[in-house]
Design a protein around this motif. Structure first.
Motif, PDB file in Angstrom:
ATOM      1  N   ASN A 137       0.821  -1.199   0.000  1.00 56.50           N
ATOM      2  CA  ASN A 137       0.000   0.000   0.000  1.00 56.50           C
ATOM      3  C   ASN A 137       0.858   1.254   0.000  1.00 56.50           C
ATOM      4  OD1 ASN A 137      -2.503  -1.421   0.212  1.00 56.50           O
ATOM      5  ND2 ASN A 137      -2.007  -1.819   2.341  1.00 56.50           N
ATOM      6  N   ASN A 138       0.291   2.322  -0.527  1.00 54.45           N
ATOM      7  CA  ASN A 138       0.933   3.612  -0.363  1.00 54.45           C
ATOM      8  C   ASN A 138      -0.118   4.613   0.074  1.00 54.45           C
ATOM      9  OD1 ASN A 138       0.426   5.800  -2.606  1.00 54.45           O
ATOM     10  ND2 ASN A 138       0.403   3.847  -3.693  1.00 54.45           N
ATOM     11  N   TYR A 139       0.303   5.589   0.838  1.00 56.64           N
ATOM     12  CA  TYR A 139      -0.619   6.476   1.543  1.00 56.64           C
ATOM     13  C   TYR A 139      -0.460   7.932   1.121  1.00 56.64           C
ATOM     14  CZ  TYR A 139      -1.183   2.360   4.510  1.00 56.64           C
ATOM     15  OH  TYR A 139      -1.444   1.081   4.962  1.00 56.64           O
ATOM     16  N   SER A 140       0.053   8.155  -0.087  1.00 53.70           N
ATOM     17  CA  SER A 140       0.277   9.527  -0.529  1.00 53.70           C
ATOM     18  C   SER A 140      -1.034  10.198  -0.923  1.00 53.70           C
ATOM     19  CB  SER A 140       1.244   9.555  -1.713  1.00 53.70           C
ATOM     20  OG  SER A 140       0.602   9.151  -2.904  1.00 53.70           O
ATOM     21  N   GLY A 141      -1.004  11.520  -0.885  1.00 54.86           N
ATOM     22  CA  GLY A 141      -2.111  12.294  -1.417  1.00 54.86           C
ATOM     23  C   GLY A 141      -2.056  12.312  -2.938  1.00 54.86           C
ATOM     24  N   ALA A 142      -2.919  13.148  -3.534  1.00 57.24           N
ATOM     25  CA  ALA A 142      -3.035  13.163  -4.994  1.00 57.24           C
ATOM     26  C   ALA A 142      -2.977  14.589  -5.524  1.00 57.24           C
ATOM     27  CB  ALA A 142      -4.338  12.491  -5.422  1.00 57.24           C
ATOM     28  N   ARG A 143      -2.684  14.687  -6.797  1.00 56.30           N
ATOM     29  CA  ARG A 143      -2.519  15.979  -7.448  1.00 56.30           C
ATOM     30  C   ARG A 143      -3.868  16.601  -7.763  1.00 56.30           C
ATOM     31  NH1 ARG A 143      -1.608  18.543 -12.394  1.00 56.30           N
ATOM     32  NH2 ARG A 143       0.316  19.761 -12.535  1.00 56.30           N
ATOM     33  N   GLY A 144      -3.950  17.927  -7.657  1.00 58.32           N
ATOM     34  CA  GLY A 144      -5.157  18.640  -8.056  1.00 58.32           C
ATOM     35  C   GLY A 144      -5.296  18.665  -9.567  1.00 58.32           C
ATOM     36  N   GLY A 145      -6.543  18.745 -10.049  1.00 62.31           N
ATOM     37  CA  GLY A 145      -6.791  18.799 -11.484  1.00 62.31           C
ATOM     38  C   GLY A 145      -6.401  20.142 -12.082  1.00 62.31           C
ATOM     39  N   ASN A 146      -5.934  20.120 -13.326  1.00 66.89           N
ATOM     40  CA  ASN A 146      -5.536  21.346 -14.003  1.00 66.89           C
ATOM     41  C   ASN A 146      -6.743  22.210 -14.330  1.00 66.89           C
ATOM     42  OD1 ASN A 146      -2.827  20.665 -14.017  1.00 66.89           O
ATOM     43  ND2 ASN A 146      -2.930  19.665 -16.013  1.00 66.89           N
ATOM     44  N   ALA A 147      -6.532  23.508 -14.405  1.00 68.26           N
ATOM     45  CA  ALA A 147      -7.559  24.424 -14.864  1.00 68.26           C
ATOM     46  C   ALA A 147      -7.861  24.155 -16.339  1.00 68.26           C
ATOM     47  CB  ALA A 147      -7.097  25.866 -14.667  1.00 68.26           C
ATOM     48  N   GLY A 148      -9.040  24.587 -16.783  1.00 68.42           N
ATOM     49  CA  GLY A 148      -9.406  24.390 -18.181  1.00 68.42           C
ATOM     50  C   GLY A 148      -8.460  25.093 -19.127  1.00 68.42           C
ATOM     51  N   GLY A 149      -8.256  24.490 -20.307  1.00 71.26           N
ATOM     52  CA  GLY A 149      -7.322  25.048 -21.270  1.00 71.26           C
ATOM     53  C   GLY A 149      -7.901  26.138 -22.131  1.00 71.26           C
ATOM     54  N   ASN A 150      -9.223  26.326 -22.080  1.00 71.21           N
ATOM     55  CA  ASN A 150      -9.872  27.337 -22.909  1.00 71.21           C
ATOM     56  C   ASN A 150     -10.186  28.551 -22.042  1.00 71.21           C
ATOM     57  OD1 ASN A 150     -11.148  28.666 -24.943  1.00 71.21           O
ATOM     58  ND2 ASN A 150     -12.948  27.344 -25.001  1.00 71.21           N
ATOM     59  N   GLY A 151      -9.266  29.486 -21.931  1.00 75.03           N
ATOM     60  CA  GLY A 151      -9.418  30.603 -21.012  1.00 75.03           C
ATOM     61  C   GLY A 151      -8.455  30.451 -19.854  1.00 75.03           C
ATOM     62  N   SER A 152      -8.680  31.203 -18.788  1.00 71.72           N
ATOM     63  CA  SER A 152      -7.847  31.089 -17.599  1.00 71.72           C
ATOM     64  C   SER A 152      -8.745  30.906 -16.389  1.00 71.72           C
ATOM     65  CB  SER A 152      -6.956  32.328 -17.419  1.00 71.72           C
ATOM     66  OG  SER A 152      -7.744  33.486 -17.267  1.00 71.72           O
ATOM     67  N   SER A 153      -8.398  29.939 -15.527  1.00 73.56           N
ATOM     68  CA  SER A 153      -9.226  29.585 -14.380  1.00 73.56           C
ATOM     69  C   SER A 153      -8.327  29.136 -13.236  1.00 73.56           C
ATOM     70  CB  SER A 153     -10.223  28.474 -14.754  1.00 73.56           C
ATOM     71  OG  SER A 153     -11.038  28.838 -15.840  1.00 73.56           O
ATOM     72  N   GLY A 154      -8.974  28.649 -12.163  1.00 72.63           N
ATOM     73  CA  GLY A 154      -8.234  28.147 -11.027  1.00 72.63           C
ATOM     74  C   GLY A 154      -8.057  26.641 -11.089  1.00 72.63           C
ATOM     75  N   ALA A 155      -6.884  26.159 -10.698  1.00 76.06           N
ATOM     76  CA  ALA A 155      -6.623  24.716 -10.646  1.00 76.06           C
ATOM     77  C   ALA A 155      -6.963  24.180  -9.254  1.00 76.06           C
ATOM     78  CB  ALA A 155      -5.163  24.438 -10.981  1.00 76.06           C
ATOM     79  N   GLY A 156      -7.213  22.869  -9.183  1.00 78.16           N
ATOM     80  CA  GLY A 156      -7.560  22.243  -7.917  1.00 78.16           C
ATOM     81  C   GLY A 156      -6.362  22.125  -6.987  1.00 78.16           C
ATOM     82  N   GLY A 157      -6.632  22.192  -5.668  1.00 77.60           N
ATOM     83  CA  GLY A 157      -5.575  22.004  -4.683  1.00 77.60           C
ATOM     84  C   GLY A 157      -5.189  20.541  -4.558  1.00 77.60           C
TER      85      GLY A 157
END
Length: 629
Positions: free
Chosen positions: A216-236
Motif C-alpha cells: 500500500n501507499n498512503y500519498s495524497g493526490a494531485r489537483g486537477g488542471n484548470a481548463g485550457g480554454n481561457g484562464s481559471s483556477g486549478a484544484g488544490g
C-alpha cells in the motif's frame, strides 16, 4: 523509577524509525495527517483545503521491536488564473512497496537476454530484455506471477519501441518510449496471475522492461488542471497520511486532507472535503482531481489514508471544480477522527495544534502533519509484600544529603557485557531515512493518464477536448477507441504516437523557432509567431480530427452520434495504413523541421480531401431533401 518520554515528529519527507532497546513499555501515539491545499482563483475564489485526520493508538513496545513513523506531507496550492495547468502538488507519505516481478529476474521460455544502450533511461538499462537477436521485430512472453497478498500493485514499464502489458488477458497499459517510464496501478488478488508482455521493435535493437511492486501507499493526490480554454483556477493537492507501523504492520493512520476545488467564472470552487468519499482499504492512496476540459476550475485531489480520498470532478461550464475528499483514518486500538473543515481533527487530544495539519486557505498550501510518541519507560523494581512494584524515584546519599538519581544502569550478563540504562528517563531516538517515502496517486476519474496532468490515449483529440472543441461524449468515446487500438493494433497506435506528440507540441506553441521564422517571415515578433502557429495548427487539427472523432463516436455508440461520418471513414482508411508504415520506420533521428514539414503536407492533403467530401456530402444531403420532401 518510571517516566514518560515524549518524542515529537514533524513532517520532513522521511521515514523515521527506531529500534526499541529498553524494557517492555507502554506507548501512546498521537497522529495528525497533512492538510490539503486550497484551490486556485478565477473571477470567483477557489475552495479551501481540509485539515488532516487524527488517530490515537495505545500499545506496548517490547525489546527488539521496530517502530516506524511517516508523517504526511502537505497538499500544494492550486494555481490561479492559468490555462491547462497548475494542479496543486500531492502530499508525500509512506510507499510500502515490495517488488514481486522484474523482467531481468523472471524465468522466461524461450530465454530472454539483458539489453543495454547509452540512450536508454536507467530503468530500461536495469530491467530491459529482448530476444537473442536484438534486431528482431516482435517480442511476446507470458509469465506466471505469484502475488503474495491482495492489494494495490504498481506496474512500471519502458520499451524500445513499444509494448502492451496485460494481466489475465486484460490490457493494463501501453508504453512507447525508452527515455522514461510508464506506471499503472492495479488492484490484484492474492495468488498466481498471468502477465503478458507484447512488444514491437521498429528498427535497431529492441528492449522492454517491466517491474511489479506491491504494497500500500498512503500519498495524497494531485489537483486537477484548470481548463485550457481561457484562464481559471486549478484544484488544490491532496495531503499525505501520517502512518505508524510496528514491526512492519500498520497500526495507526491519520488521513490526509482533501484539496479544494479550483474556481471558474461562476460559483466558487467547492471547499474540502468533497462529495465523493473515500476508497475502501487497501486502496490507500488519494485520487487525482479531474482536469477541466474547456473553461473552468479543476477538481481537488484526494488525501491519502487507510482508505484513500477520491478526487473532485470538474462539472461542465465555466464554473468551479469539486473538492477532493479526505483519506480515512485507522487505529488498531484507540480513537480516530476525520476532519470536516480547514482545521485538523483531534482538537480535544494532547499536542493538537492549529498550525500542523491545517488545510490551505484560498489558493494556499496546506501544512504538513505531525506525530507525537509517548513512552512509559519503566526501569527498576522492588519486591514489596511479595509483589514486584516499579520504583518511582531512587535516591543516593552524597556527603550526608540524599540526592535524586537521574539514571541507573545494570551490567548485562552476555559475553559482550556492557552497562545498560534502566532509568525511566531513557528512550531511543528516531533516525530518518528517505527510503519508502514518496507520491503515487490513483488516476483521476475522466482522465486517461495516470497523473493529474496526464494525457489521454489519443493525444490530439484529447488536447482538442481540453481546449473545448470536443464535447465530453465524443471525447470519451474517442479515448476508449484509442485504448482498444493499443491492444488490437499496436503498430497503428505506435505509428500515430510517432507524429501526434509533435502536433500537440505545435498546438502548445513549442517546436522549432527557426522554422517559425521561415514560415512566418513577415512577422518579427517571436511571441506573435508562436500565437500564429498555435491558431493555425489548432484550426487544421480541428477540421481534420473532428470527422475522425465523430466516426469513432459513432462506432463506439456514444450518446448523440447515430450516423457514420463519410469524411471520418476516409481519414481512417488512409490514416490506419499510414500509421502502420510510420511505426516500421526508424524515426528516432528524423530532424524536427523535416518531421514538421512532412506532417504539415500530409495534413494539408487530408484537409483538402475532407473539404471535398464534406461539400459533396452536403450537396447530396440537400438534393435528397429536395427530391424526397
Amino acid at each position: 523509577m518510571a517516566n514518560t518520554v515524549v518524542r515529537p515528529l514533524g513532517y520532513d519527507n522521511t521515514r523515521q524509525q527506531l529500534t526499541w532497546t529498553s524494557l517492555t513499555s507502554g506507548c501512546r501515539a498521537y497522529l495528525f495527517g497533512g492538510g490539503g491545499g486550497g484551490g486556485g482563483n478565477d473571477s470567483a475564489t477557489g475552495g479551501v483545503g481540509s485539515g488532516g485526520g487524527f488517530s490515537y493508538v495505545n500499545f506496548n513496545i517490547n525489546p527488539g521491536d521496530v517502530l516506524t513513523v511517516v508523517v504526511g506531507g502537505p497538499g500544494g496550492a492550486g494555481a490561479s488564473g492559468v490555462s491547462g495547468q497548475g494542479g496543486g502538488q500531492a502530499g508525500a507519505s509512506l510507499l510500502d512497496a515490495n517488488t514481486v516481478f522484474t523482467t531481468r529476474d523472471a524465468a522466461a521460455s524461450p530465454p530472454v537476454y539483458a539489453q543495454y544502450n547509452p540512450n536508454y533511461c536507467a530503468f530500461l538499462n536495469t530491467y530491459g530484455v529482448w530476444e537473442s537477436n536484438t534486431n528482431i521485430q516482435d517480442f511476446d512472453r507470458s509469465y506466471l506471477v505469484s502475488f503474495p497478498s491482495t492489494g494495490l500493485y504498481t506496474f512500471t514499464a519502458s520499451s524500445d519501441n513499444s509494448a502492451s502489458i496485460s494481466l489475465d488477458g486484460q490490457a493494463l497499459f501501453f508504453t512507447d518510449t525508452f527515455v522514461q517510464t510508464f506506471e499503472r496501478p492495479a488492484q490484484v488478488t492474492a495468488g498466481n496471475h498471468t502477465v503478458r508482455i507484447q512488444a514491437l521493435n521498429t528498427g535497431g535493437p529492441g528492449s522492454v522492461g517491466l517491474t511489479i511492486s506491491g504494497g500500500n501507499n498512503y500519498s495524497g493526490a494531485r489537483g486537477g488542471n484548470a481548463g485550457g480554454n481561457g484562464s481559471s483556477g486549478a484544484g488544490g493537492g491532496g495531503a499525505g497520511a501520517t502512518v505508524l507501523l510496528l514491526n512492519g504492520t500498520v497500526i495507526g493512520v491519520a488521513g490526509g486532507g482533501g484539496g479544494g476545488g479550483g474556481a471558474g467564472n461562476g460559483p466558487q470552487g467547492s471547499p474540502a472535503p468533497g462529495p465523493n468519499g473515500a476508497a475502501a482499504f487497501p486502496t490507500s492512496n488519494g485520487q487525482n482531481g479531474t482536469n477541466k476540459n474547456g473553461d473552468g476550475g479543476g477538481g481537488g485531489g484526494g488525501g491519502g489514508g487507510y482508505g484513500g480520498g477520491n478526487g473532485g470532478q470538474s462539472p461542465g461550464g465555466d464554473i468551479g471544480g469539486q473538492a477532493g475528499s479526505f483519506g480515512t483514518s485507522y487505529s488498531i486500538n484507540g480513537t480516530i477522527i476525520d476532519s470536516n473543515n480547514q482545521l485538523p481533527a483531534g482538537a480535544t487530544y494532547p499536542y493538537w495544534s492549529q498550525e500542523r495539519g491545517l488545510g490551505g486557505g484560498i489558493a494556499g498550501q496546506g501544512t504538513g502533519g505531525f506525530a507525537v510518541m509517548e513512552f512509559d519507560v519503566v526501569g527498576a523494581f522492588v519486591k514489596n509484600a511479595g509483589v514486584w512494584q516499579p520504583v518511582e524515584n531512587a535516591y543516593i546519599k552524597v556527603n550526608g544529603a540524599w540526592q535524586l538519581i537521574k539514571a541507573t544502569y545494570r551490567k548485562t550478563t552476555t559475553s559482550l557485557s556492557y552497562w545498560q540504562p534502566i532509568q525511566g528517563s531513557y528512550a531511543p531516538e528516531f533516525v530518518g531515512s528517505a527510503a519508502q517515502v514518496g507520491i503515487n496517486p490513483r488516476e483521476a476519474t475522466g482522465n486517461a493518464g495516470a497523473g493529474g496532468g496526464g494525457g489521454g490515449d489519443k493525444i490530439i483529440c484529447n488536447k482538442l477536448a481540453e481546449l473545448g472543441y470536443f464535447d465530453p461524449a465524443m471525447n470519451a468515446a474517442d479515448q476508449q477507441f484509442g485504448r482498444e487500438l493499443k491492444v488490437k493494433d499496436p503498430a497503428a497506435y505506435h505509428g500515430y504516437l510517432r507524429w501526434a506528440q509533435t502536433v500537440v507540441d505545435l498546438m502548445e506553441g513549442q517546436g522549432s523557432e527557426q522554422l517559425r521564422r521561415w514560415v512566418f517571415f513577415w512577422q518579427r515578433d517571436a511571441q506573435k509567431r508562436v500565437d500564429m502557429q498555435k491558431r493555425i495548427v489548432i484550426y487544421y487539427m480541428n477540421v481534420v480530427a473532428r470527422p475522425w472523432a465523430e466516426e469513432m463516436a459513432y462506432r463506439m455508440q456514444a450518446p448523440g452520434y447515430t450516423q457514420s461520418n463519410t469524411a471520418g471513414k476516409l481519414i481512417m482508411n488512409i490514416g490506419m495504413p499510414l500509421n502502420r508504415i510510420i511505426s516500421r520506420l526508424n524515426g528516432k533521428q528524423l530532424p524536427l523541421p523535416v518531421k514538421i514539414l512532412t506532417i504539415w503536407s500530409t495534413v494539408s492533403v487530408l484537409l483538402a480531401a475532407v473539404t471535398v467530401i464534406t461539400v459533396i456530402h452536403n450537396i447530396g444531403k440537400r438534393l435528397r431533401s429536395w427530391l424526397f420532401k
